[in-house]
Design an enzyme around this catalytic site. Structure first.
Site, PDB file in Angstrom:
ATOM      1  N   THR A  77      -7.441  -4.264   0.444  1.00  0.00           N
ATOM      2  CA  THR A  77      -6.209  -4.809   1.052  1.00  0.00           C
ATOM      3  C   THR A  77      -6.447  -6.222   1.592  1.00  0.00           C
ATOM      4  OG1 THR A  77      -5.432  -2.593   1.586  1.00  0.00           O
ATOM      5  CG2 THR A  77      -4.431  -4.387   2.811  1.00  0.00           C
TER       6      THR A  77
ATOM      7  N   ASP B 264       0.849  -1.205   0.000  1.00  0.00           N
ATOM      8  CA  ASP B 264       0.000   0.000   0.000  1.00  0.00           C
ATOM      9  C   ASP B 264       0.882   1.253   0.000  1.00  0.00           C
ATOM     10  OD1 ASP B 264      -1.514  -2.246   1.479  1.00  0.00           O
ATOM     11  OD2 ASP B 264      -3.129  -0.797   1.230  1.00  0.00           O
TER      12      ASP B 264
HETATM   13 MG   LIG Z   1      -6.495   1.074   0.434  1.00  0.00          MG
END
Ligand SMILES: [Mg+2]
Length: 354
Positions: free
Chosen positions: A146, A55
């Protein structure tokens, strides 16, 4: 002061390059993971939402690519570098630098941190010299989904440019989505797809790993009247399941055939509707006060709209990206072509009336 209109083609080409490079980084991290995601560098932020080194690395790569192509930018991203700046998290920072380095040779930790923070969501005002006014900016979810990413399933890199409260450029990389509609979402495609759109042209698609392929316009097959194939979140808590069930029952009571929702993580759902693999993405509001983040919908909603769909809230109200970090004027999400979209709005209204 009047704002000059952005050069949509130049912005789109920068956005495509940015998500392509970021997807290269996220793919490499995902492929290095064990089947349980344990080696993904999965971390936990203070609010307990999951995040990985990918990320952070992806946000840095997108920000850097946009600045290289366009000069100073305003960027509202999902991540900030606060976690990585904590000396206790030095190993995670080193892993981020390593993850970004194949597309950013020689990157140093301090550069990576500063570049992530170009898009830190708590920093609202852009740098001096950034074009547009405060209501014109890029918004980024470096990895949407995620949890899907950690599971080895679908996720997306989502980048959009918002001009005066309206998304006008979108690049949505879906690194695990197959061009084959029959391939299960849980079975990652080796190349993936990137969806592209500007406010003045059709939604288009290219292989996610190819920066030079010519994008093809999406030709969405017409929905079959009287029947709705749904797509919903993999994570049930992202919507109000009991309300969704009542909406489906109301549709069925009015004679509509509803196919059980297929489940997929992230803004991949918008792509699935845009290309005609499903008819409706419905996210009923998870609570009366919850508001969706702009970066979770800006890119996907523009792509679906430019493929001939409507993207609104569950009551049919247009999404308003001009009210800060969240869709303050909207309740839930509803995306689909006009026919099925209209049927679901009616069903939601019937359910809301009780
Ligand atoms: Mg995200």
């Amino acid at each position: 002061m009047s704002q000059p209109a952005p050069d949509l083609d130049a912005y789109l080409s920068a956005a495509r390059r940015a998500v392509t490079l970021a997807a290269r980084v996220t793919r490499a991290v995902q492929q290095s993971m064990g089947p349980d995601g344990l080696r993904s560098g999965a971390l936990s932020k203070a609010d307990d939402s999951p995040v990985t080194i990918a990320d952070f690395a992806a946000q840095a790569v997108v920000a850097r690519t946009l600045v290289h192509a366009l000069g100073p930018i305003r960027l509202v991203g999902e991540e900030s570098a606060r976690y990585l700046r904590d000396p206790a998290h030095a190993a995670a920072l080193a892993a981020c630098v390593e993850a970004a380095s194949p597309v950013w040779p020689g990157v140093r930790a301090d550069e990576l941190l500063a570049t992530i923070d170009l898009g830190a969501p708590e920093i609202r005002s852009g740098p001096a010299g950034a074009p547009g006014g405060p209501d014109s900016f890029w918004t980024l979810d470096p990895i949407d989904g995620t949890k899907g990413f950690i599971r080895g399933h679908q996720y997306s890199v989502c980048l959009a440019y918002i001009h005066r409260g309206v998304p006008v450029v979108a690049a949505l990389a879906c690194p695990n989505l197959s061009p084959d509609f029959e391939r299960p979402f849980e079975d990652p495609d080796p190349r993936g797809l990137t969806f592209l759109a500007t406010a003045d042209g059709p939604a288009r698609v290219v292989p996610a790993d190819d920066e030079t392929a010519t994008p093809k316009a999406i030709e969405r097959p017409a929905a079959i009247p009287g029947s709705i194939r749904m797509v919903g979140s993999y994570t049930a808590s992202h919507s109000n399941e009991s309300m969704s069930t009542r909406v489906v029952r109301a549709l069925e009571a009015s004679g509509v055939r509803v196919e059980r929702p297929r489940r997929v993580d992230s803004q991949v759902k918008y792509a699935v509707v845009a290309r005609g693999q499903a008819d409706v993405f419905l996210r009923t509001p998870r609570s009366a006060v919850y508001r969706e983040n702009i970066w979770d919908h800006a890119a996907g909603s523009l792509i679906a709209q430019r493929a001939g769909c409507l993207a609104t809230d569950v009551l049919g109200v247009g999404l308003d990206f001009g009210r800060g970090l969240a869709l303050e004027g909207n309740s839930g999400i509803l995306c689909g072509p006009a026919g099925p979209h209209g049927l679901v709005v009616e069903a939601v209204r019937a359910v809301s009336r009780g």
